[in-house]
Design a protein around this motif. Structure first.
Motif, PDB file in Angstrom:
ATOM      1  N   ALA A   1       0.843  -1.205   0.000  1.00  0.00           N
ATOM      2  CA  ALA A   1       0.000   0.000   0.000  1.00  0.00           C
ATOM      3  C   ALA A   1       0.877   1.253   0.000  1.00  0.00           C
ATOM      4  O   ALA A   1       0.603   2.218  -0.723  1.00  0.00           O
ATOM      5  CB  ALA A   1      -0.922  -0.005   1.222  1.00  0.00           C
ATOM      6  N   GLY A   2       1.942   1.221   0.793  1.00  0.00           N
ATOM      7  CA  GLY A   2       2.865   2.357   0.841  1.00  0.00           C
ATOM      8  C   GLY A   2       3.525   2.592  -0.501  1.00  0.00           C
ATOM      9  O   GLY A   2       3.666   3.736  -0.963  1.00  0.00           O
TER      10      GLY A   2
ATOM     11  N   SER B   1       2.928   9.974   1.565  1.00  0.00           N
ATOM     12  CA  SER B   1       2.954   8.517   1.751  1.00  0.00           C
ATOM     13  C   SER B   1       2.826   8.162   3.230  1.00  0.00           C
ATOM     14  O   SER B   1       2.090   7.234   3.588  1.00  0.00           O
ATOM     15  CB  SER B   1       4.259   7.925   1.205  1.00  0.00           C
ATOM     16  OG  SER B   1       4.475   8.350  -0.110  1.00  0.00           O
ATOM     17  N   ILE B   2       3.555   8.902   4.069  1.00  0.00           N
ATOM     18  CA  ILE B   2       3.453   8.652   5.518  1.00  0.00           C
ATOM     19  C   ILE B   2       2.012   8.890   5.975  1.00  0.00           C
ATOM     20  O   ILE B   2       1.437   8.085   6.710  1.00  0.00           O
ATOM     21  CB  ILE B   2       4.404   9.579   6.312  1.00  0.00           C
ATOM     22  CG1 ILE B   2       5.869   9.265   5.970  1.00  0.00           C
ATOM     23  CG2 ILE B   2       4.184   9.427   7.822  1.00  0.00           C
ATOM     24  CD1 ILE B   2       6.863  10.250   6.559  1.00  0.00           C
ATOM     25  N   GLY B   3       1.423   9.979   5.473  1.00  0.00           N
ATOM     26  CA  GLY B   3       0.060  10.337   5.854  1.00  0.00           C
ATOM     27  C   GLY B   3      -0.944   9.257   5.475  1.00  0.00           C
ATOM     28  O   GLY B   3      -1.772   8.845   6.299  1.00  0.00           O
ATOM     29  N   ILE B   4      -0.834   8.782   4.227  1.00  0.00           N
ATOM     30  CA  ILE B   4      -1.781   7.761   3.762  1.00  0.00           C
ATOM     31  C   ILE B   4      -1.650   6.481   4.585  1.00  0.00           C
ATOM     32  O   ILE B   4      -2.642   5.881   4.999  1.00  0.00           O
ATOM     33  CB  ILE B   4      -1.571   7.485   2.249  1.00  0.00           C
ATOM     34  CG1 ILE B   4      -2.067   8.696   1.457  1.00  0.00           C
ATOM     35  CG2 ILE B   4      -2.287   6.208   1.823  1.00  0.00           C
ATOM     36  CD1 ILE B   4      -1.853   8.589  -0.037  1.00  0.00           C
ATOM     37  N   LEU B   5      -0.418   6.074   4.879  1.00  0.00           N
ATOM     38  CA  LEU B   5      -0.219   4.855   5.674  1.00  0.00           C
ATOM     39  C   LEU B   5      -0.737   5.034   7.097  1.00  0.00           C
ATOM     40  O   LEU B   5      -1.311   4.107   7.679  1.00  0.00           O
ATOM     41  CB  LEU B   5       1.259   4.463   5.692  1.00  0.00           C
ATOM     42  CG  LEU B   5       1.795   3.810   4.415  1.00  0.00           C
ATOM     43  CD1 LEU B   5       3.214   3.334   4.632  1.00  0.00           C
ATOM     44  CD2 LEU B   5       0.911   2.653   3.986  1.00  0.00           C
ATOM     45  N   THR B   6      -0.533   6.228   7.649  1.00  0.00           N
ATOM     46  CA  THR B   6      -1.027   6.482   9.007  1.00  0.00           C
ATOM     47  C   THR B   6      -2.550   6.381   9.039  1.00  0.00           C
ATOM     48  O   THR B   6      -3.123   5.726   9.924  1.00  0.00           O
ATOM     49  CB  THR B   6      -0.576   7.873   9.496  1.00  0.00           C
ATOM     50  OG1 THR B   6       0.842   7.964   9.341  1.00  0.00           O
ATOM     51  CG2 THR B   6      -0.928   8.098  10.952  1.00  0.00           C
TER      52      THR B   6
ATOM     53  N   GLY C   1       8.303   4.220   8.102  1.00  0.00           N
ATOM     54  CA  GLY C   1       9.219   3.312   7.421  1.00  0.00           C
ATOM     55  C   GLY C   1       9.201   3.485   5.909  1.00  0.00           C
ATOM     56  O   GLY C   1      10.159   3.140   5.220  1.00  0.00           O
ATOM     57  N   ILE C   2       8.130   4.075   5.405  1.00  0.00           N
ATOM     58  CA  ILE C   2       8.013   4.284   3.963  1.00  0.00           C
ATOM     59  C   ILE C   2       8.849   5.472   3.505  1.00  0.00           C
ATOM     60  O   ILE C   2       9.162   5.602   2.311  1.00  0.00           O
ATOM     61  CB  ILE C   2       6.524   4.485   3.547  1.00  0.00           C
ATOM     62  CG1 ILE C   2       6.325   4.435   2.016  1.00  0.00           C
ATOM     63  CG2 ILE C   2       5.996   5.836   4.010  1.00  0.00           C
ATOM     64  CD1 ILE C   2       6.472   3.101   1.398  1.00  0.00           C
TER      65      ILE C   2
END
Lengths: 101, 237
Positions: A68-69, A90-95, B166-167
């Motif tokens: 997903a990331g 990307s960090i935001g979407i994963l969070t 980590g991404i």
């Protein structure tokens, strides 16, 4: 600090710095044959390919989270976003994904 | 005076270009600091590794080797094998480096990591010591400070944010690569070939990760260059 730890740190520092530094000091006149110049110009693109894959699938223990990331980062980058936006997006979407899953 | 102004703007450009790296290093170094503490390193030892070695993957691996009680020689050799790839990166960077005194180049060479290399190599201009200083300093500060934070307070960051971060470095690599992928078929070919080779080497476990990156990069760069030169002109650009 023990002698052993000091020796490890010194040794690691030396073998890390020397390969970083040598090419700048050794190869002064840039008159490589064109074929080799071409290869060196290729290196950044190839390195990025190798740095991204397969590492990006493995950074999280849940491979689907990693995938997903990867998808998020590629999508954001393909819209033309700059690097910082790609990173933060990307960090935001994963969070968000991990909060709602 | 004019050269000072140029140097300042180059430094600033390097510093700004490195902010993505600084963000990406934060969780990586935080984790390193946390692991160092659990491997029972002292604060001084933890910081010394980050300050003098400044090489993420090597520091992680050193921690696990130290915890296993591995000998000095083996740890240093493992580090060497892992980091020899920087020789290739510095060689490629040197091709686009402006002529400057050797000591300046030797100084900024300390800041060559996978990440600073990628940013500097993708720059659409030549590189010089001012740009490299800005780039290396912002990355280095993030690495060293975050290592310390990880050691002292690594558990404070919410787990969810830590995992998502980590991404960060991969997202940065993607952000660097994608603009070239859109423009150049050759870049697609290079990145895809090296990625594929690195997957094969990694999953078959025939090479350590350091050698795997070097060989994937070299084979892809060579093969694609040979293919492009053998093909009729202008086919792949």
């Amino acid at each position: 600090m023990s002698f052993t730890m000091a020796a490890i740190i010194f040794g690691m520092a030396a073998v890390t710095y020397i390969p970083r530094m040598l090419p700048f000091v050794l190869f002064k006149n840039k008159e490589l044959p064109p074929f080799w110049q071409g290869i060196l110009k290729n290196v950044p693109y190839a390195t990025l390919g190798a740095l991204i894959f397969p590492g990006i699938f493995l950074f999280h223990e849940n491979i689907w989270f990693s995938v997903a990331g990867a998808v998020a980062a590629f999508l954001i980058a393909f819209t033309g976003a700059n690097i910082i936006l790609t990173v933060i997006g990307s960090i935001g979407i994963l969070t968000i994904l991990s909060v709602f899953s | 005076m004019e050269t000072t102004a140029v140097a300042q703007s180059e430094f600033k450009d390097g510093f700004t270009s490195g902010i993505g790296i600084a963000i990406g290093y934060f969780p990586a170094a935080l984790t390193y600091g946390l692991l160092a503490k659990s491997a029972e390193l002292t604060f001084l030892e933890t910081m010394s590794l980050s300050i003098f070695v400044f090489a993420g993957a090597a520091q992680y691996i050193a921690l696990s080797l130290i915890a296993l009680g591995t000998g000095i020689f083996e740890i240093v050799l493992t580090t060497f094998i892992l980091n020899i790839r920087h020789f290739l990166m510095s060689t490629a960077l040197n091709e686009k480096a402006e002529e400057e005194e050797i000591w300046k180049k030797a100084a900024y060479a300390f800041g060559v990591t996978d990440e600073t290399f990628s940013v500097a190599a993708m720059r659409n201009r030549t590189i010089n010591s001012s740009f490299m200083a800005g780039l290396a300093i912002v990355s280095y500060l993030s690495w060293v400070i975050s290592s310390g934070l990880g050691y002292l307070a690594g558990n404070a960051l919410p787990q969810i944010v830590q995992e998502s971060m980590g991404i960060a470095l991969y997202a940065m690599f993607i952000g660097l690569l994608v603009p070239s992928l859109k423009k150049s078929e050759k870049a697609v070919l290079l990145a895809a070939t090296a990625a594929l080779l690195n997957c094969v080497f990694t999953f078959s476990e025939i090479l350590s990760s350091g050698w795997s990156i070097i060989l994937s990069t070299l084979i892809a760069s060579l093969a694609v260059e040979a293919a492009v030169q053998l093909k009729p002109k202008g086919k792949i650009e």
